[in-house]
Design an enzyme around this catalytic site. Sequence first.
Site, mmCIF file in Angstrom:
data_model
loop_
_atom_site.group_PDB
_atom_site.id
_atom_site.type_symbol
_atom_site.label_atom_id
_atom_site.label_comp_id
_atom_site.label_asym_id
_atom_site.label_seq_id
_atom_site.Cartn_x
_atom_site.Cartn_y
_atom_site.Cartn_z
ATOM 1 N N LEU A 116 -33.859 6.591 2.747
ATOM 2 C CA LEU A 116 -35.129 5.846 2.777
ATOM 3 C C LEU A 116 -35.297 5.047 1.486
ATOM 4 C CD1 LEU A 116 -37.909 8.101 4.375
ATOM 5 C CD2 LEU A 116 -36.698 6.172 5.389
ATOM 6 N N LEU B 220 -16.400 10.847 6.966
ATOM 7 C CA LEU B 220 -16.312 10.800 5.497
ATOM 8 C C LEU B 220 -17.066 9.600 4.947
ATOM 9 C CD1 LEU B 220 -14.200 8.427 4.357
ATOM 10 C CD2 LEU B 220 -12.511 9.996 5.204
ATOM 11 N N LYS C 8 -21.487 -0.240 -2.159
ATOM 12 C CA LYS C 8 -22.232 0.897 -2.700
ATOM 13 C C LYS C 8 -21.494 1.416 -3.918
ATOM 14 C CE LYS C 8 -20.243 4.671 0.032
ATOM 15 N NZ LYS C 8 -20.585 5.831 0.832
ATOM 16 N N LYS D 263 -20.432 -3.336 11.255
ATOM 17 C CA LYS D 263 -19.585 -3.635 12.413
ATOM 18 C C LYS D 263 -19.751 -2.575 13.503
ATOM 19 C CE LYS D 263 -15.627 -0.879 11.559
ATOM 20 N NZ LYS D 263 -15.249 0.235 12.398
ATOM 21 N N GLY E 108 -24.176 -2.223 3.980
ATOM 22 C CA GLY E 108 -23.003 -3.072 4.204
ATOM 23 C C GLY E 108 -21.785 -2.182 4.345
ATOM 24 N N CYS F 147 -18.149 -0.106 7.720
ATOM 25 C CA CYS F 147 -18.518 0.710 8.886
ATOM 26 C C CYS F 147 -19.841 0.322 9.521
ATOM 27 C CB CYS F 147 -18.519 2.186 8.510
ATOM 28 S SG CYS F 147 -16.851 2.796 8.156
ATOM 29 N N LYS G 72 0.832 -1.207 0.000
ATOM 30 C CA LYS G 72 0.000 0.000 0.000
ATOM 31 C C LYS G 72 0.867 1.257 0.000
ATOM 32 C CE LYS G 72 -4.060 -0.717 2.190
ATOM 33 N NZ LYS G 72 -4.959 -0.911 3.342
#
Length: 437
Positions: A254, A150, A327, A267, A261, A264, A35
């Site tokens: 809504l 964020l 998403k 969990k 999912g 964040c 990374k």
Amino acid sequence: MRISVIGCGYLGAVTAACLAQLGHEVVGVDVDAAKIELLAGARAPFFEPGLDEILGSATQTGRLRFSTDIADVEGAAVHVIAVGTPQRKGENAADLSYVDAALEALLPHLGPDDLVVGKSTVPVGTAARLAARLDEAGCGATLAWNPEFLREGYAVRDTISPDRLVYGVAAGEEGVRAAKLLDEVFAEALAHDTPLIVTDYATAELVKVSANAFLATKISFINAMAEIAEAAGADVTALADAIGHDTRIGRRFLNAGIGFGGGCLPKDIRAFTARAEELGRGESIAFLKEVDKINLRRRERMVEMVVESLGGTVYQKKVTVLGLAFKPESDDVRDSPALDVAVRLNGLGAHVVATDPAAIPNSIRLHPQLGFATDTRDALRGADAVVLVTEWAQYRSLDPVEVGQLVRDRLILDGRNVLDPQTWRQAGWTYRGMGRP
Ligand code: NAD
């Protein structure tokens, strides 16, 4: 200011790049050498719109560096902890071992005037425990908790222009000094009148988890209404529009579908539940268990709908799955409902071909057993059913007539309720949404 950021994942990499872009001198540190190598070459190690650009321009200024060596934090006055706090295996509670390890690694390099800023999402009480650890180490550095709001997909914009700032600080002089340093870190946002709440550690920690609990509840609320709508023959999208006009309720969050999912919300609500139980207040947020259950039921429902629509079995049927990320505008597949649906269908014997503009590499790593196609048209060719599970713009704007030429059977299941049923039906498709007749 000279700032170090410990942990360069979705949160830390964006934070480091944006703080440098805003004029600070930043070093990002991570234990993941691959990374760091990418980041040092000004390349984002994950998909996040705008991150490559900001990494490039911040690196060019000479104010942004990345390292795997924690000693490189020396000289920085502010040290941001942005490491992960995943769910513990087999438990609901958060795994704080990365946060603890990051603080222990920092300790030998802290000066007496340094400020350690926690940004990771942690159970309430963690900051007080870490502050006590700093005291015990006797390095003189202080701690503040600055939860991060964020959103992946908008992370750069949210970091440069946050909708609010929250500082959790110690009582007395120490807290005043910490807040002053944070004001320097966030000078740009504060100059643009960003609302600021300065509070104690516990409140700052709770702000983050309660915000996520509220959002998760709102999504599960409308998904519960979708379940009722399905039984009653009503349309949850019209219902959401109608109740959303009430400004006390609001239309955002809504959208009924296969649920939330990501790294964040799931969990965080589980860790919150576990922490409330430790505090003897489990019943106060016991409803979050129901929120979680409703959420998980929607994925099952999606799979059931595919099975039903294909006449009772998906065995050896070709099912095209549009979307894998949790998403749109993200490659994050942590606890992704979309990936979960693909995996479940595959488990039932379907010939799954999944596609996603950004999340295929992460999905292959976790579930190499699935079939993948990078091109949407390739994925759609010969499909017995098409399942839309991540609402990427390119899937929302698919032309039903054109897609109709590619598939074997014109059957579409809209797990995000983003397609216009009428248009698809007029093009000869069987359309099924979630909580829609
Ligand atoms: P992530 O898994 O993408 O990143 C965590 C990074 O920390 C990894 O790169 C890992 O290698 C590194 N790391 C672990 N231990 C380390 C150590 N001792 N020293 C240096 N680096 C270390 O996770 P994330 O999504 O960035 O989340 C980080 C935290 O931020 C979590 O608490 C999360 O809940 C919170 N958060 C995330 C988001 C988001 O949208 N992803 C938003 C708000 C808050």
